[in-house]
Design a protein around this motif. Structure first.
Motif: not given
Length: 174
Positions: A40-41, A45-47, A115-117, A121-122
Motif C-alpha cells: 500500500w502506498t 511518499p510512504a508505503g 515507479w509510476r506517480q 501514491g507511487p
C-alpha cells in the motif's frame, strides 16, 4: 560446520521467529490462512507491505486492510485521503521485505526500482494490476486499524501468480 567455530551460518528456518509454542492461539490460527502480499502506498511518499487485505465487490468496490496506526503509511494516507494497493508477485519478494522493514532501504523505500506517480501514491512501474482508493474510514481492530478504501480507479493487467504469505513465510501457488 562446527557451531563453535566463528563465522556466519545459514539457517533453514527464521532464527528470529517466535516459537510456535509462544504464539497466541489467534496468531497460530491466522498463520494457517494464506493471504495475498500487497504493498500500500500513499502520496508523501510512504508505503507498507500488507498481507491482511480483502477486496469487497460492490458499487463502489472496497479494499479493507489491517494497518499499523504508527506506520508512515497511515500518516500519509490520512493526510492525503487516498492510497494505492498493489498485489505482488513472486518476483517482488525483495520489494515486500523492503516495505515491511525486513530489508535495508538506503535512500528510502522508493529509491530503487522504477515507479509510476499516480494521484493515489507511487506504483511500481512493472505492476500491471493496482487499485487507487479514497480513504473511507478506519477503526481500531485488534493490534491495528481496520482501514477501508473506496476503489476509485484501477488497472487490471495480466493475471500473474500472486505472492502469498503463509505461516510466516512467502510462498507462491503451485
Amino acid at each position: 560446520m562446527n557451531p563453535n567455530e566463528p563465522g556466519g551460518r545459514i539457517h533453514s528456518t527464521d532464527p528470529f521467529a517466535v516459537p510456535e509454542s509462544s504464539k497466541s492461539p489467534i496468531r497460530r490460527l491466522r498463520g494457517r490462512f494464506a493471504a495475498p502480499v500487497t504493498i500500500w502506498t500513499a502520496p508523501g511518499p510512504a508505503g507498507l507491505t500488507v498481507s491482511s487485505t480483502v477486496v469487497a465487490d460492490g458499487d463502489p468496490g472496497r479494499v479493507l486492510g489491517l494497518i499499523d496506526e504508527e506506520s508512515d503509511l497511515w500518516d500519509a494516507a490520512l493526510n492525503a485521503g487516498v492510497f494505492a494497493v498493489v498485489p505482488l508477485t513472486p518476483a517482488d519478494r525483495q520489494l515486500a521485505d523492503r516495505f515491511a522493514g525486513l530489508m535495508p532501504a538506503p535512500g528510502g523505500l522508493f529509491a530503487t526500482g522504477e515507479w509510476r506517480q499516480t494521484a493515489y501514491g507511487p506504483v511500481p512501474a512493472q505492476a500491471s494490476t493496482w487499485a487507487g482508493c479514497r480513504l473511507g474510514g478506519s477503526r481500531p481492530c485488534g493490534w491495528a486499524l481496520l482501514v477501508e478504501g473506496i476503489v476509485e480507479s484501477m488497472e487490471i493487467g495480466t493475471s500473474a501468480t500472486p505472492l502469498v504469505h503463509y505461516r510466516g513465510r512467502y510462498t507462491e501457488l503451485a
